[in-house]
Design an enzyme around this catalytic site. Structure first.
Site, short mmCIF file in Angstrom:
data_model
loop_
_atom_site.label_atom_id
_atom_site.label_comp_id
_atom_site.label_asym_id
_atom_site.label_seq_id
_atom_site.Cartn_x
_atom_site.Cartn_y
_atom_site.Cartn_z
N ARG A 1 37.25 45.24 12.34
CA ARG A 1 38.55 45.43 11.69
C ARG A 1 38.65 44.51 10.46
O ARG A 1 38.21 43.35 10.50
CB ARG A 1 39.70 45.13 12.65
CG ARG A 1 39.97 43.68 12.90
CD ARG A 1 41.43 43.42 13.30
NE ARG A 1 41.58 42.05 13.72
CZ ARG A 1 42.72 41.39 13.67
NH1 ARG A 1 43.81 41.98 13.26
NH2 ARG A 1 42.77 40.15 14.06
N ALA B 1 48.57 37.56 15.69
CA ALA B 1 49.89 37.71 15.05
C ALA B 1 51.01 37.07 15.86
O ALA B 1 52.06 36.72 15.29
CB ALA B 1 50.18 39.20 14.82
N HIS C 1 52.94 33.91 14.71
CA HIS C 1 54.00 33.88 13.70
C HIS C 1 55.40 34.12 14.27
O HIS C 1 56.38 33.87 13.59
CB HIS C 1 53.69 34.90 12.61
CG HIS C 1 52.26 34.82 12.14
ND1 HIS C 1 51.72 33.64 11.65
CD2 HIS C 1 51.25 35.73 12.13
CE1 HIS C 1 50.44 33.86 11.35
NE2 HIS C 1 50.13 35.11 11.64
N ASP D 1 56.75 28.36 23.91
CA ASP D 1 57.31 27.65 25.07
C ASP D 1 56.28 27.43 26.17
O ASP D 1 56.29 26.39 26.83
CB ASP D 1 58.51 28.42 25.64
CG ASP D 1 59.78 28.22 24.84
OD1 ASP D 1 59.80 27.33 23.95
OD2 ASP D 1 60.76 28.96 25.09
N GLU E 1 45.14 25.18 18.09
CA GLU E 1 45.26 26.56 17.58
C GLU E 1 44.20 26.80 16.53
O GLU E 1 43.97 25.95 15.67
CB GLU E 1 46.66 26.76 16.99
CG GLU E 1 46.85 28.16 16.40
CD GLU E 1 48.31 28.48 16.12
OE1 GLU E 1 49.13 28.35 17.05
OE2 GLU E 1 48.62 28.85 14.97
N LEU F 1 40.75 32.56 12.34
CA LEU F 1 39.54 32.90 11.58
C LEU F 1 39.83 32.79 10.08
O LEU F 1 39.06 32.20 9.32
CB LEU F 1 39.11 34.34 11.91
CG LEU F 1 38.67 34.60 13.35
CD1 LEU F 1 38.66 36.10 13.64
CD2 LEU F 1 37.30 34.00 13.61
N SER F 2 40.95 33.38 9.67
CA SER F 2 41.31 33.38 8.25
C SER F 2 42.19 32.16 7.94
O SER F 2 42.76 31.56 8.86
CB SER F 2 42.06 34.66 7.91
OG SER F 2 43.27 34.74 8.65
N ARG G 1 47.41 33.68 2.85
CA ARG G 1 47.72 35.09 3.05
C ARG G 1 49.21 35.37 2.86
O ARG G 1 49.90 34.61 2.19
CB ARG G 1 47.19 35.50 4.43
CG ARG G 1 45.66 35.26 4.52
CD ARG G 1 45.09 35.74 5.82
NE ARG G 1 45.30 37.18 5.99
CZ ARG G 1 45.19 37.81 7.17
NH1 ARG G 1 44.88 37.13 8.26
NH2 ARG G 1 45.40 39.10 7.25
N ARG H 1 52.68 34.89 7.35
CA ARG H 1 51.61 34.22 8.11
C ARG H 1 51.60 32.71 7.87
O ARG H 1 50.84 31.98 8.51
CB ARG H 1 50.24 34.80 7.75
CG ARG H 1 50.06 36.25 8.14
CD ARG H 1 48.63 36.72 7.88
NE ARG H 1 48.59 38.15 7.68
CZ ARG H 1 48.45 39.06 8.67
NH1 ARG H 1 48.31 38.67 9.90
NH2 ARG H 1 48.44 40.35 8.39
C1 DQA Z 1 44.49 35.53 12.84
C2 DQA Z 1 45.55 35.45 11.73
C3 DQA Z 1 46.80 36.24 12.13
O1 DQA Z 1 47.76 36.19 11.08
C4 DQA Z 1 46.45 37.70 12.39
O2 DQA Z 1 47.59 38.40 12.83
C5 DQA Z 1 45.31 37.86 13.32
C6 DQA Z 1 44.17 36.97 13.22
C7 DQA Z 1 43.17 34.87 12.40
O3 DQA Z 1 42.38 34.53 13.29
O4 DQA Z 1 42.93 34.69 11.21
O5 DQA Z 1 45.28 38.78 14.15
O6 DQA Z 1 44.99 34.86 13.98
#
Ligand code: DQA
Length: 148
Positions: free
Chosen positions: A18, A77, A80, A87, A98, A101-102, A107, A111
């Site tokens: 994806r 996602a 966000h 909680d 946390e 990847l991006s 972005r 985000r």
């Molecule tokens: C993500 C970043 C999120 O904004 C996005 O919805 C994802 C992947 C990432 O790993 O970059 O699904 O968590």
């Protein structure tokens, strides 16, 4: 040996196919292999789980109590807007890192905010599969301060 629970959130199972311009071409399976290889190098025990459902992710977090020393989570996602996952992270007594990847700061505006990260020890974002590798190394560096 410290035990680390890795939680992948929604759509991460499709990584590699994806939006490869954003998330890269390394498959989900290969990311998990990278995680397992790094964990064994660092002498950490890892369990890897993935879910596309908010409730199941919350159950994974609850189940980590007493069974793991740290969690590394990519909430996708949900990061966000899921106050419920936020909680759940706040409700357990183990450190959560946390990962993304991006680079979520580079972005869309929505985000830039991670509600889940507000309950985490820290956040690593933008290094592709190596975000998980960096998070495992953070656990290793902090291991003496983690509870047995
Ligand atoms: C993500 C970043 C999120 O904004 C996005 O919805 C994802 C992947 C990432 O790993 O970059 O699904 O968590």
């Amino acid at each position: 040996m410290k035990r680390v629970l890795i939680i992948h959130g929604p759509n991460l199972n499709l990584t590699g196919s994806r939006e490869t311009d954003i998330y890269g071409e390394v498959s989900f399976e290969e990311i998990n292999n990278i995680i397992k290889r790094e964990a064994s190098k660092l002498d950490l025990a890892v369990k890897i789980q993935q879910s596309n459902s908010e409730g199941e992710i919350i159950d994974f977090i609850h189940s980590a109590k007493n069974n793991f020393d740290a969690i590394i989570i990519n909430p996708g996602a949900y990061s966000h807007y899921s106050y419920a996952i936020m909680d759940a992270i706040g409700a357990i007594d183990i450190p959560v890192i946390e990962v993304h990847l991006s680079n979520i700061q580079k972005r869309e505006d929505f985000r830039h905010v991670s509600v889940t990260a507000t309950r985490c020890l820290g956040q690593i974002s933008g290094f592709g599969p190596y975000s998980y590798v960096l998070a495992l190394n953070a656990v290793k560096l902090l291991e003496d301060s983690l509870k047995e």
